[in-house]
Design a protein around this motif. Structure first.
Motif, mmCIF file in Angstrom:
data_model
loop_
_atom_site.group_PDB
_atom_site.id
_atom_site.type_symbol
_atom_site.label_atom_id
_atom_site.label_comp_id
_atom_site.label_asym_id
_atom_site.label_seq_id
_atom_site.Cartn_x
_atom_site.Cartn_y
_atom_site.Cartn_z
ATOM 1 N N VAL A 56 0.870 -1.176 0.000
ATOM 2 C CA VAL A 56 0.000 0.000 0.000
ATOM 3 C C VAL A 56 0.904 1.222 0.000
ATOM 4 N N ARG A 57 0.740 2.065 -1.029
ATOM 5 C CA ARG A 57 1.621 3.228 -1.165
ATOM 6 C C ARG A 57 0.800 4.497 -1.341
ATOM 7 N N PHE A 58 1.460 5.631 -1.032
ATOM 8 C CA PHE A 58 0.859 6.949 -1.199
ATOM 9 C C PHE A 58 1.827 7.813 -1.994
ATOM 10 N N SER A 59 1.280 8.608 -2.889
ATOM 11 C CA SER A 59 2.112 9.529 -3.668
ATOM 12 C C SER A 59 1.388 10.861 -3.795
ATOM 13 N N GLY A 60 2.174 11.937 -3.860
ATOM 14 C CA GLY A 60 1.609 13.278 -3.988
ATOM 15 C C GLY A 60 1.308 13.948 -2.673
ATOM 16 N N ASN A 61 1.481 13.246 -1.562
ATOM 17 C CA ASN A 61 1.189 13.833 -0.250
ATOM 18 C C ASN A 61 2.417 14.568 0.264
ATOM 19 N N GLN A 62 2.419 15.878 0.099
ATOM 20 C CA GLN A 62 3.524 16.713 0.560
ATOM 21 C C GLN A 62 3.292 17.242 1.978
ATOM 22 N N LYS A 63 2.043 17.486 2.347
ATOM 23 C CA LYS A 63 1.716 18.111 3.631
ATOM 24 C C LYS A 63 1.320 17.113 4.707
ATOM 25 N N VAL A 64 1.058 15.880 4.319
ATOM 26 C CA VAL A 64 0.621 14.863 5.273
ATOM 27 C C VAL A 64 1.555 13.660 5.143
ATOM 28 N N LYS A 65 2.025 13.140 6.269
ATOM 29 C CA LYS A 65 2.957 12.026 6.254
ATOM 30 C C LYS A 65 2.249 10.719 5.914
ATOM 31 N N ASP A 66 3.039 9.774 5.366
ATOM 32 C CA ASP A 66 2.496 8.458 5.046
ATOM 33 C C ASP A 66 1.918 7.785 6.287
ATOM 34 N N ARG A 67 2.595 7.940 7.407
ATOM 35 C CA ARG A 67 2.143 7.282 8.634
ATOM 36 C C ARG A 67 0.751 7.747 9.035
ATOM 37 N N THR A 68 0.459 9.029 8.834
ATOM 38 C CA THR A 68 -0.869 9.545 9.151
ATOM 39 C C THR A 68 -1.921 8.954 8.224
ATOM 40 N N ALA A 132 -8.724 19.205 -2.752
ATOM 41 C CA ALA A 132 -7.929 17.983 -2.826
ATOM 42 C C ALA A 132 -8.719 16.877 -3.520
ATOM 43 N N SER A 133 -8.003 16.075 -4.316
ATOM 44 C CA SER A 133 -8.613 14.941 -5.009
ATOM 45 C C SER A 133 -7.727 13.714 -4.821
ATOM 46 N N VAL A 134 -8.358 12.547 -4.851
ATOM 47 C CA VAL A 134 -7.652 11.288 -4.623
ATOM 48 C C VAL A 134 -8.046 10.295 -5.705
ATOM 49 N N ASP A 135 -7.058 9.706 -6.317
ATOM 50 C CA ASP A 135 -7.262 8.630 -7.285
ATOM 51 C C ASP A 135 -6.479 7.408 -6.818
ATOM 52 N N THR A 136 -6.638 6.303 -7.510
ATOM 53 C CA THR A 136 -5.937 5.088 -7.096
ATOM 54 C C THR A 136 -5.581 4.244 -8.298
ATOM 55 N N THR A 137 -4.513 3.470 -8.149
ATOM 56 C CA THR A 137 -4.129 2.465 -9.136
ATOM 57 C C THR A 137 -3.925 1.148 -8.412
ATOM 58 N N ILE A 152 -2.576 11.308 -4.754
ATOM 59 C CA ILE A 152 -3.191 12.463 -4.091
ATOM 60 C C ILE A 152 -2.761 13.744 -4.769
ATOM 61 N N ASN A 153 -3.742 14.568 -5.089
ATOM 62 C CA ASN A 153 -3.497 15.930 -5.576
ATOM 63 C C ASN A 153 -3.998 16.883 -4.497
ATOM 64 N N GLU A 154 -3.068 17.436 -3.721
ATOM 65 C CA GLU A 154 -3.456 18.210 -2.537
ATOM 66 C C GLU A 154 -4.100 19.543 -2.890
#
Length: 499
Positions: A56-68, A132-137, A152-154
């Motif tokens: 499980v990965r996250f990309s585009g999140n500059q203001k929020v950490k992966d752990r959150t 903010a918008s969220v998509d997934t692959t 994630i597009n913040e």
């Protein structure tokens, strides 16, 4: 690796060989087992047809950490050991045991992924990222092994520029309303009597905290029935800049209430059929002048408690403007006495909900006393220069004189027998010719009252000096030890404690 291990075994003494063998086994386990488990886990269930989430990965999140973000989503892999990616031994055990024990695979749930996307979007919106918008692959990197990526597009964060208040009531003290509005933790300057400058990033938590601050202020100033939905925040974007927001708090406080009758009952253990002692307080000392309310006091004589102790803990008067904070602090005052506990407290006689159809709100406190006399003993053994033993005895009298005074008397003594051989080793030429018995003795007494004594008695049970305690301690000790003797040591301690 064999020459290296052989060197370790030869170089170290034989008594350390077990330790070295254990280290070798541990290193081999760390280096080999993860790879073995990875291979086994990724090779099993190849033909099962059920997709298993392995990444499980996250990309585009500059203001929020992966752990959150990981705490927000419900799409997860199996539990990883020591945070090592894809090292999931519990899932491996489930495969090996054919489902007998361990953790079953984390199968892919596409509906859950969709709800995770919405959770992430709402979280960003609560932080002010309203666009903010969220998509997934979802990618199958190996047969039945899935990687889920949240894209994630913040966007740009929104900021609160100013905040306004409507419906905050006026009071007899004309400055009370003004002070409350100016003391908001989110405002930075005043535009007029009800509008203030903010200039900080929008968060729903900041608005929720401000809503709670308004509710507490109203409930502490008579508006006991105000519900949460009576304080509503309206957010509007400016026409010239959609990222600048204006907030309006609309308040509907409702009617003003006062404290009604106060009913306090104190029982020894269980509620009796009838209390054998009863008093009513109606003087101006206890009741708001001009009010027809009473303080009804009932207790069992076996509680050995004075009525004045119960009335001293009440921080409000019947007939006063209702104040939720004072009611809560009164509960704390009873709990702080230490000689009783609260069986129940309420602001209604027989119903759970407060009756707001009447202008006065009664208060009910059902109290129980704790054990008055208690004795505690302690036995111990020790080994220092020689063998020793000791005994301790503590007696406690709870509620000594009927006003929650506490008296504790303790006695402790210890003995240590040291042989002459040991003394010769320690003292050399100065050693005595025979064994000796060393001892110590201590006697102490502590007397405490749950209130402030002179010269601070006038501060007790005031708004900023609650839960006051005054302690008096006296101790006497003697000690006969190997390197020092104490013929007599007397200590006296006088201490104030206050919250």
């Amino acid at each position: 690796m064999q020459p290296f291990f052989y060197f370790l075994l030869v170089a170290y003494p034989s008594q350390n060989k077990r330790t070295i063998l254990f280290l070798i086994a541990w290193i081999a386990t760390v280096l080999v087992c993860p790879s073995f488990l990875f291979a086994q886990q990724d090779n099993q269930n190849q033909s099962g047809g059920n997709d298993i989430v392995r990444r499980v990965r996250f990309s585009g999140n500059q203001k929020v950490k992966d752990r959150t973000l990981e705490t927000l989503v419900r799409t997860r892999t199996n539990r990883e050991f020591l945070g090592i990616p894809r090292f999931t031994p519990w899932y491996f055990f489930w495969n090996v045991s054919k489902g007998a024990f361990g953790e079953e695979p984390a199968y892919l749930d596409r509906e859950l992924v969709i709800s995770d996307m919405e959770r992430i979007r709402l979280y960003y919106e609560s932080l002010g990222f309203r666009e903010a918008s969220v998509d997934t692959t979802i990618v199958e990197f190996r047969t039945n092994k899935i990687e889920v990526s949240f894209l994630i597009n913040e966007g740009n964060p929104s900021r609160i520029e100013q905040i306004s208040y409507s419906g905050i009531p006026f009071f007899e003290d004309v400055t009370k309303r003004t002070r409350f509005l100016e003391n908001s933790p989110i405002t930075k300057g005043r535009i007029n009597d009800t509008t203030f400058v903010v200039r900080q990033q929008f968060t729903t938590q900041a608005l929720a905290d401000e809503q709670l601050r308004i509710l507490n202020f109203l409930r502490n100033n008579g508006y006991a029935s105000v519900p949460r939905d009576s304080v509503t925040a309206y957010v509007k974007a400016r026409e010239d800049d959609p990222y600048k927001l204006e907030v309006l708090f609309r308040v509907f406080p409702g009617p003003v209430y006062r404290f009604g009758d106060v009913h306090i009952s104190l029982a020894d253990q269980s509620t009796p059929l009838e209390y054998d002692e009863r008093r009513e307080r109606t003087s101006d000392r206890y009741i708001n002048p001009g009010s027809d309310h009473v303080i009804d006091l009932r207790k069992e004589s076996s509680t050995q408690t004075k009525f004045s102790l119960l009335t001293d803990q009440i921080l409000f008067k019947p007939g006063d403007i209702y104040n939720q904070s004072l009611f809560n602090q009164t509960i704390s005052e009873f709990q702080n006495l230490g000689m009783l506990y609260i069986q129940s407290f309420a602001q209604a006689d027989s119903t759970v909900q407060i009756d707001f159809s009447k202008p006065d709100i009664p208060s009910y406190f059902d109290l129980r006393t704790l054990t008055k006399h208690s004795i505690r003993t302690e036995f111990f053994g020790m080994r220092r220069y020689g063998f020793g033993t000791g005994v301790g005895l503590d007696y406690t009298n709870n509620n000594v004189f009927g006003k929650a005074e506490n008296l504790t008397i303790g006695a402790n003594t210890g003995f240590e027998f040291v042989t002459s051989e040991t003394l010769n080793e320690i003292l050399a030429d100065d050693a005595p010719s025979q064994s000796q018995l060393f001892q110590n003795f201590e006697l102490s007494a502590e007397y405490s009252v749950p209130r402030l004594a002179f010269p601070f008695a006038f501060l007790d049970n005031t708004k900023y000096f609650t839960q006051g305690v005054t302690r008096y301690t006296v101790a006497y000790s003697q000690s006969d030890q190997l390197f020092f003797d104490i013929n007599s040591n007397i200590q006296f301690n006088f201490r104030y404690e206050v919250t």
